[in-house]
Design an enzyme around this catalytic site. Structure first.
Site, mmCIF file in Angstrom:
data_model
loop_
_atom_site.group_PDB
_atom_site.id
_atom_site.type_symbol
_atom_site.label_atom_id
_atom_site.label_comp_id
_atom_site.label_asym_id
_atom_site.label_seq_id
_atom_site.Cartn_x
_atom_site.Cartn_y
_atom_site.Cartn_z
ATOM 1 N N LYS A 1 -35.448 -10.734 11.785
ATOM 2 C CA LYS A 1 -34.339 -10.622 10.835
ATOM 3 C C LYS A 1 -34.667 -9.623 9.726
ATOM 4 O O LYS A 1 -33.812 -8.837 9.305
ATOM 5 C CB LYS A 1 -34.029 -11.997 10.249
ATOM 6 C CG LYS A 1 -33.494 -12.981 11.293
ATOM 7 C CD LYS A 1 -33.531 -14.406 10.771
ATOM 8 C CE LYS A 1 -32.967 -15.397 11.760
ATOM 9 N NZ LYS A 1 -33.282 -16.801 11.405
ATOM 10 N N VAL B 1 -24.599 -22.058 19.661
ATOM 11 C CA VAL B 1 -23.816 -21.000 19.006
ATOM 12 C C VAL B 1 -22.524 -20.698 19.785
ATOM 13 O O VAL B 1 -21.432 -20.629 19.204
ATOM 14 C CB VAL B 1 -24.657 -19.711 18.844
ATOM 15 C CG1 VAL B 1 -23.854 -18.649 18.101
ATOM 16 C CG2 VAL B 1 -25.954 -20.004 18.111
HETATM 17 N N1 HSE Z 1 -34.223 -20.613 14.400
HETATM 18 C C1 HSE Z 1 -33.457 -19.921 13.429
HETATM 19 C C2 HSE Z 1 -33.710 -20.532 12.068
HETATM 20 C C3 HSE Z 1 -32.006 -20.031 13.790
HETATM 21 O O1 HSE Z 1 -34.241 -21.625 11.997
HETATM 22 O O2 HSE Z 1 -33.416 -19.908 11.068
HETATM 23 C C4 HSE Z 1 -31.116 -19.095 13.040
HETATM 24 O O3 HSE Z 1 -31.428 -17.763 13.292
#
Ligand code: HSE
Length: 450
Positions: A219, A30
């Site tokens: 999330k 990132v």
């Molecule tokens: N490991 C996470 C995914 C990366 O595969 O969505 C992005 O947040």
């Protein structure tokens, strides 16, 4: 009379305008992606901000020869970036919740704005972080924390600001969706696909976060706070991964007109808010059922706009850097107006967050796909349907498959909506029947009908 609502770019650009200095902490997928993107699109970005943005300091514990750091100060001690008096914005992309927390809190204490892609940090410590930032008058931007390049944070915070959000459902882990897609379409082995996701830079440092739903729960926690105006409550999210899914269930689901997706669901219910991540059967004709590979999608049902769907790449260098740099642009634009353009971190004013409870999973209402393995004897199905009826569970469909082992048959049941607690009790009773072999497979089902 003409009223000027914003400062025209012409008045803030030019030789007299100081460029904004950005420090990046972490030079992995990132951080490196953001560095390249800011360089590649520098001219276009400064046309958008009215101001040059310069990466002047990178903190990385190890060398990463993939990135050109010429002209940039590099420190092995990452706190040197946070304590660099020249830096206006600290980009935290090291991940994790220990050092990253120190980096973010120290940056805030030093009066710097922060851009972070760290969903775990925000889901677990966001309340404290945002409170500190508000106190200090700085901003913590986090578009890259959810759904990679899909600007879902901005959507919930700004685009849907007039609406009352009823529920949202998202495919918010690219690695998990990539694995499910490859398994379903190509019959590939789970661990083989996971390895490829790691090589492509999609997976978390600890890939159990992806496949056990922890990343998606981080999330979802953030999305729910933005949607409903509640504090971040990761510990109350129900989390179930995809490791126990079998090809058999994937193919029975298909036969019945469904797809299995690993969804994060947040819903306003009568007594509280549902916050849950688990594999889910959804009708195959829904657009979101056809979101494949590393793509993410979030379906939001809100009033009065109705259903809206946001789709795009959820992981990887380019998409995540797109969100990080968009956040930098937002901060720079707000700096141009002395910070007056910042929207509240969690979409609602900090003093107006609600204390609506998160419902325990036992109280959630949903429908179910059940697969039982039954001895092929008269009366077994009657026993099963009696148990369901005793628990107030209505059957939507029932399907007995041909015997695959001598004397036993798979039976698939689809139920109507019922409280999870009642379903758990019924499953225990069914498993106790002499003619039911092994465990009952249970996958939750959502219609996602807007
Ligand atoms: N490991 C996470 C995914 C990366 O595969 O969505 C992005 O947040």
């Amino acid at each position: 009379m003409f009223l000027a609502f914003w400062t025209p770019i012409s008045s803030i650009s030019g030789d007299d305008v100081k460029p904004v200095s950005v420090g990046i902490v972490g030079l992995g997928t990132v951080g490196g992606g953001a560095l390249n993107l800011l360089r590649d699109n520098a001219a276009e970005i400064s046309r958008r901000t009215g101001r040059d943005i310069r990466i002047t300091h990178v903190g990385a514990r190890r060398e990463n020869p993939r990135y050109d750091l010429s002209g940039i100060k590099v420190s092995r001690d990452i706190m040197a970036v946070v304590n660099d008096a020249e830096i206006d914005i600290v980009v935290e992309v090291i991940g994790g919740t220990t050092t990253a927390r120190d980096v973010v809190m120290q940056a805030i204490a030093n009066g710097k704005h922060v851009v972070t892609a760290n969903k775990a940090l925000l889901a677990e410590f966001g309340n404290e972080i945002f409170a500190a930032a508000e106190e200090k008058g700085v901003y913590v931007a986090f578009e890259a924390a959810v759904a990679g390049g899909v600007p879902i944070i901005k959507v919930l915070r700004e685009g849907l600001a007039a609406n009352h959000v009823e529920w949202l459902a998202g495919i918010i882990n690219g690695t998990g969706n990539f694995i499910l897609t490859e398994m379903r379409e190509k019959g590939r082995d789970f661990y083989d696909v996971l390895k490829e996701a790691q090589e492509l830079g999609y997976a978390e440092a600890d890939p159990t976060f992806d496949v056990e739903g922890i990343d998606a729960a981080h999330k979802l926690t953030i999305l729910a706070s933005l949607a409903f105006g509640i504090p971040l409550q990761f510990k109350k999210a129900y989390t179930e991964g995809i490791t126990k899914l079998t090809r058999e269930d994937v193919s029975y689901a298909e036969e019945l007109g469904f797809r299995i997706k690993h969804l994060g669901i947040a819903r306003r219910a009568e007594n509280g808010i549902e916050l849950r991540v688990h594999p889910t059967l959804i009708p195959a004709e829904r657009l979101i059922a056809n979101v494949n590979g590393v793509k993410n999608a979030v379906l939001v049902q809100s009033a009065p706009v109705g259903a809206t769907l946001y789709y795009g790449s959820g992981a990887g260098a380019g998409p995540t850097a797109s969100a990080v740099v968009a956040d930098i642009v937002d901060v720079v634009r707000a700096l141009n107006t002395q910070g007056s353009g910042f929207v509240p971190h969690l979409a609602f004013q900090p003093g107006a967050l609600a204390d609506t409870p998160i419902l325990p999973m036992d109280e959630v209402l949903t429908s179910y796909y059940l697969r039982l393995t039954a001895n092929d004897r008269p009366g077994v199905l009657a026993d099963v349907t009696r148990i369901l009826s005793e628990h107030g569970i209505s059957i939507e469909a029932i399907l007995q498959k041909p015997a695959h082992e001598a004397g036993s048959v798979p039976v698939i049941l689809l139920t109507k909506r019922v409280q999870e607690k009642k379903m758990n009790q019924a499953i225990l009773k069914m498993e106790a029947l002499d003619d039911i072999i092994g465990k009952v497979v249970r996958i939750r089902m959502e219609n996602l009908d807007a």
